[in-house]
Write an enzyme that holds these catalytic residues in place. Structure first.
Site, mmCIF file in Angstrom:
data_model
loop_
_atom_site.group_PDB
_atom_site.id
_atom_site.type_symbol
_atom_site.label_atom_id
_atom_site.label_comp_id
_atom_site.label_asym_id
_atom_site.label_seq_id
_atom_site.Cartn_x
_atom_site.Cartn_y
_atom_site.Cartn_z
ATOM 1 C CG ASP A 174 -8.022 -0.002 3.240
ATOM 2 O OD1 ASP A 174 -8.788 -0.786 2.633
ATOM 3 O OD2 ASP A 174 -6.783 -0.111 3.208
ATOM 4 C CE LYS A 212 -4.054 -2.159 2.074
ATOM 5 N NZ LYS A 212 -5.092 -2.107 3.118
#
Length: 279
Positions: free
Chosen positions: A101, A65
């Site tokens: 997220d 990420k």
């Protein structure tokens, strides 16, 4: 047919292909969505190859990420604040990076789970890409002080510096946990349980209203949630709902359509329960 993928290591177990195919069926959108396994050193090349083959969007999971954010030439405000990307959108000159997220976690906790996050004294275990993705949204949802605990204290300090909330966020060591008292919200954002280990956590962290949340789902979430139940946490939640909700936000960014998440979540939860019963 539009091409999409999820990149990770490991990633072949991921439910994301099924989730996005179901969203596509709901919406009448034909798409090809696959899982692409690649080690950290291979991620940049794998992403470049995917783009050259016509890839139009991708999700990114552990451990890529933060590297994904570095490979983007454009970042959304929430990706820039997190310093981590879980959603990639192809454009003429490269990749636009976003992070869904945090919004996915908050939608699951406040909507599906019915939690009021406002003012909750919060413990965030981990300071990697998963923690970076959810921390900004938790702050925006109104949680109280956030204590970030990570084995490498420099990563915890870097996360706090990234978010610019030094008065509200506090870095601590794992050895400090026994002195921190009770928390209203405890989130496991470490990858340790993916490898079958759980850091030693004192039960004194849990109070009568504590919600314990693991950002992982399936077998990876079992050790942390078992600890939380043994400590008599009021609520325990795995990351399945977050997974579905962040996927829905990614789907919306790619296609401009917001899918219905409840039937997808219900189906996946029932399948997971059946697997546990079978074991």
């Amino acid at each position: 047919m539009k091409r999409y993928a999820v990149f990770g290591h490991p990633v072949l177990h991921s439910l994301s292909p099924k989730i996005h195919r179901t969203f596509g069926q709901q919406s009448g959108i034909e798409l090809d969505y696959v899982a692409i396994e690649c080690a950290p050193g291979d991620f940049a090349a794998a992403l470049s190859s995917f783009a050259k083959s016509g890839g139009q969007g991708a999700n990114v999971t552990l451990p890529h990420k933060q590297r994904a954010a570095e490979l983007c030439n454009l970042l959304s405000n929430r990706a820039r604040r997190a310093g981590a990307v879980n959603t990639l959108i192809r454009h003429d000159n490269g990749w636009l990076g976003d992070n869904t997220d945090g919004v996915g976690l908050v939608r699951d906790l406040t909507g599906r789970q019915g939690l009021d996050l406002r003012g909750r004294r919060t413990l965030l275990l981990g300071a990697g890409g998963a923690a970076r993705g959810v921390a900004p949204a938790l702050l925006e949802a109104g949680v109280g002080d956030v204590f970030v605990v990570n084995r490498d204290s420099t990563k915890a300090d870097a996360l706090i510096d990234q978010l610019g909330e030094p008065g509200r966020m506090h870095a601590r060591y794992f050895d400090d946990l026994g002195t921190l008292g009770e928390f209203d919200l405890i989130l496991n954002a470490t990858s340790a349980t993916r490898h079958g280990t759980l850091p030693t956590l004192p039960m004194s962290l849990v109070g009568p209203r504590t919600a314990a949340v693991d950002l992982s789902y399936g077998e990876a979430a079992i050790p942390f949630l078992a600890w939380a139940r043994a400590a008599h946490a009021h609520t325990t939640v795995d990351g399945l709902g977050m997974l579905v909700e962040q996927a829905a936000e990614s789907f919306f960014l790619w296609h401009g359509v917001r899918p219905d998440t409840d039937p997808v979540y219900t189906e996946l939860q029932a399948r997971h329960a059946a697997l546990i019963t079978a074991d």
